[in-house]
Structure formats: structure tokens, C-alpha cells
Motif scaffolding. Sequence first.
Motif, mmCIF file in Angstrom:
data_model
loop_
_atom_site.group_PDB
_atom_site.id
_atom_site.type_symbol
_atom_site.label_atom_id
_atom_site.label_comp_id
_atom_site.label_asym_id
_atom_site.label_seq_id
_atom_site.Cartn_x
_atom_site.Cartn_y
_atom_site.Cartn_z
ATOM 1 N N UNK A 69 -15.486 -6.401 1.754
ATOM 2 C CA UNK A 69 -14.076 -6.065 1.695
ATOM 3 C C UNK A 69 -13.636 -6.192 0.245
ATOM 4 N N UNK A 70 -12.918 -5.220 -0.246
ATOM 5 C CA UNK A 70 -12.491 -5.267 -1.646
ATOM 6 C C UNK A 70 -11.457 -6.369 -1.886
ATOM 7 N N UNK A 71 -10.698 -6.739 -0.875
ATOM 8 C CA UNK A 71 -9.709 -7.814 -0.962
ATOM 9 C C UNK A 71 -8.842 -7.702 -2.217
ATOM 10 N N UNK A 72 -8.310 -6.520 -2.420
ATOM 11 C CA UNK A 72 -7.387 -6.277 -3.523
ATOM 12 C C UNK A 72 -6.005 -6.018 -2.935
ATOM 13 N N UNK A 73 -4.958 -6.484 -3.603
ATOM 14 C CA UNK A 73 -3.613 -6.184 -3.106
ATOM 15 C C UNK A 73 -3.342 -4.684 -3.204
ATOM 16 N N UNK A 74 -2.671 -4.157 -2.186
ATOM 17 C CA UNK A 74 -2.349 -2.734 -2.160
ATOM 18 C C UNK A 74 -0.845 -2.566 -2.276
ATOM 19 N N UNK A 75 -0.426 -1.690 -3.162
ATOM 20 C CA UNK A 75 0.967 -1.283 -3.293
ATOM 21 C C UNK A 75 1.102 -0.004 -2.468
ATOM 22 N N UNK A 76 1.731 -0.102 -1.312
ATOM 23 C CA UNK A 76 1.782 0.989 -0.341
ATOM 24 C C UNK A 76 2.842 2.037 -0.647
ATOM 25 N N UNK A 77 3.566 1.938 -1.732
ATOM 26 C CA UNK A 77 4.705 2.837 -1.921
ATOM 27 C C UNK A 77 4.340 4.302 -2.152
ATOM 28 N N UNK A 78 3.073 4.614 -2.336
ATOM 29 C CA UNK A 78 2.697 6.035 -2.451
ATOM 30 C C UNK A 78 2.486 6.666 -1.075
ATOM 31 N N UNK A 79 2.737 5.897 -0.015
ATOM 32 C CA UNK A 79 2.635 6.404 1.345
ATOM 33 C C UNK A 79 3.965 6.167 2.064
ATOM 34 N N UNK A 80 4.223 6.972 3.089
ATOM 35 C CA UNK A 80 5.459 6.805 3.865
ATOM 36 C C UNK A 80 5.210 7.178 5.317
ATOM 37 N N UNK A 81 6.132 6.797 6.167
ATOM 38 C CA UNK A 81 6.163 7.230 7.560
ATOM 39 C C UNK A 81 4.851 7.078 8.296
ATOM 40 N N UNK A 82 4.516 8.093 9.127
ATOM 41 C CA UNK A 82 3.286 8.023 9.921
ATOM 42 C C UNK A 82 2.029 7.857 9.069
ATOM 43 N N UNK A 83 2.004 8.480 7.888
ATOM 44 C CA UNK A 83 0.834 8.322 7.020
ATOM 45 C C UNK A 83 0.609 6.843 6.706
ATOM 46 N N UNK A 84 1.662 6.140 6.318
ATOM 47 C CA UNK A 84 1.532 4.720 5.982
ATOM 48 C C UNK A 84 1.066 3.912 7.193
ATOM 49 N N UNK A 85 1.674 4.164 8.348
ATOM 50 C CA UNK A 85 1.307 3.410 9.553
ATOM 51 C C UNK A 85 -0.164 3.626 9.897
ATOM 52 N N UNK A 86 -0.607 4.874 9.863
ATOM 53 C CA UNK A 86 -2.004 5.176 10.198
ATOM 54 C C UNK A 86 -2.946 4.531 9.178
ATOM 55 N N UNK A 87 -2.651 4.660 7.899
ATOM 56 C CA UNK A 87 -3.521 4.083 6.873
ATOM 57 C C UNK A 87 -3.547 2.563 6.946
ATOM 58 N N UNK A 88 -2.394 1.938 7.178
ATOM 59 C CA UNK A 88 -2.362 0.475 7.297
ATOM 60 C C UNK A 88 -3.121 0.012 8.537
ATOM 61 N N UNK A 89 -2.999 0.765 9.636
ATOM 62 C CA UNK A 89 -3.742 0.429 10.853
ATOM 63 C C UNK A 89 -5.234 0.507 10.587
ATOM 64 N N UNK A 90 -5.675 1.557 9.922
ATOM 65 C CA UNK A 90 -7.090 1.711 9.582
ATOM 66 C C UNK A 90 -7.549 0.566 8.698
ATOM 67 N N UNK A 91 -6.822 0.299 7.639
ATOM 68 C CA UNK A 91 -7.209 -0.725 6.675
ATOM 69 C C UNK A 91 -7.258 -2.112 7.323
ATOM 70 N N UNK A 92 -6.380 -2.367 8.230
ATOM 71 C CA UNK A 92 -6.263 -3.676 8.867
ATOM 72 C C UNK A 92 -7.247 -3.877 10.029
ATOM 73 N N UNK A 93 -7.629 -2.794 10.723
ATOM 74 C CA UNK A 93 -8.355 -2.982 11.983
ATOM 75 C C UNK A 93 -9.780 -2.442 12.034
ATOM 76 N N UNK A 94 -10.222 -1.706 11.048
ATOM 77 C CA UNK A 94 -11.581 -1.144 11.086
ATOM 78 C C UNK A 94 -12.356 -1.700 9.892
ATOM 79 N N UNK A 95 -13.239 -2.634 10.185
ATOM 80 C CA UNK A 95 -13.955 -3.352 9.138
ATOM 81 C C UNK A 95 -15.234 -2.684 8.681
ATOM 82 N N UNK A 96 -15.841 -3.312 7.722
ATOM 83 C CA UNK A 96 -17.119 -2.896 7.134
ATOM 84 C C UNK A 96 -18.138 -2.655 8.236
#
Length: 183
Positions: A69-96
Motif C-alpha cells: 500500500x502506498x499509504x500516501x495522503x490523497x487530496x481528493x479535490x480533483x474528483x467530485x460526485x459519483x466519481x469521487x465516491x466510486x474511487x474512494x470506495x475502490x481505494x478503501x475496499x480493494x486491497x493489494x
Amino acid sequence: MPSVAWIIVPTPLPSGPIRIGITGEGVVAASSDVPPGSSGEDLLRPEQDSRAALVVERFGEYFAGRRRDLELPIDWRSTTGPQRVVLQTLQRTVGFGETITYGELATRSGVFEDGPGQHALAARAVGSIMGSCPLFPLVPCHRVVAADGIGGFGGGALGMEVKRWLLTLEGVLAPTLDWNGPG
């Protein structure tokens, strides 16, 4: 949006180095699209900036197979709405070393309507979101696959090589004879 400082991180990926944007909040953008002449003086230098040094170190460890896991802080402001939710769900729930289908991620994210014919539309929407991910590979879009195979990846044939390389690194795919990753 706060100012973005850029670094170029060398990688063993078939696409070459990754261009990464960093703000005070974390990584705001990452892409294998490195414009020509990007090695100029406007780039952060790892030896002079602790944020850049950490990013280079973590990516180096990941690509060498020493970090899951890269374990780097992510600044999510380049994403919005459904895109952000889907990407955050992926990043949070699907591991290496794990994969999820486009349809499963659509369902897991909870942003798409249920109903007749909606599952296929939601899966295609997730595919589009994966193709437009501004935080590759911090958000592991390569782990999202089709229900009947590997699926696609942004960047055409080269993108597919990158996806295969990353899935091989993570042990999802078996190495081929020309595998150039860590042993």
C-alpha cells in the motif's frame, strides 16, 4: 485550489515514469502522461522536499514488491460526485492482490440506481470512471476487471500492458517469460 507542485517518479511500468502533483493536503494528481520537457526546474526535487522524497520512496518500494500500500495522503479535490465516491470506495475496499468487477464496484459504491437494466449501465459508468481516474495508481483502477476477463484500461494497448504489469506485480496474474518486475 491550492498550488500544485509536481514531481516525476521513475517506474518500471511499460508506460515509463509517473507525473505526480502534490498539495499541502496530499497527492492531488498522478498520471503516466508525462509531457516532454517535464524535467525542468519547476519540479520538486526529492532531495530538497520531504513530501517529494516520501512519494518517490513509497512508489519505489511498491514497484520493487516491498510495499503493498502506498499509504500516501490523497487530496481528493480533483474528483467530485459519483466519481469521487466510486474511487474512494475502490481505494478503501480493494486491497493489494484483490480484484473487483466493474459491476461489483458499482454496487459497492452505492451511487447507482437499482432496477432492470441498470446493472450494465452502472458497470459501464464505473468503467468510464476508471478510465478518467486522476490518481493512478494511488487509486488502484488496475484492480477493476470485467466479469469475463481482465477488461480494459485507459491508454489503449500500452494501458493494457500497464494493467497486466500491475496485476502481475500484485500476484493476480502469473508472470510471463518476459516479466521485468521484481522476482
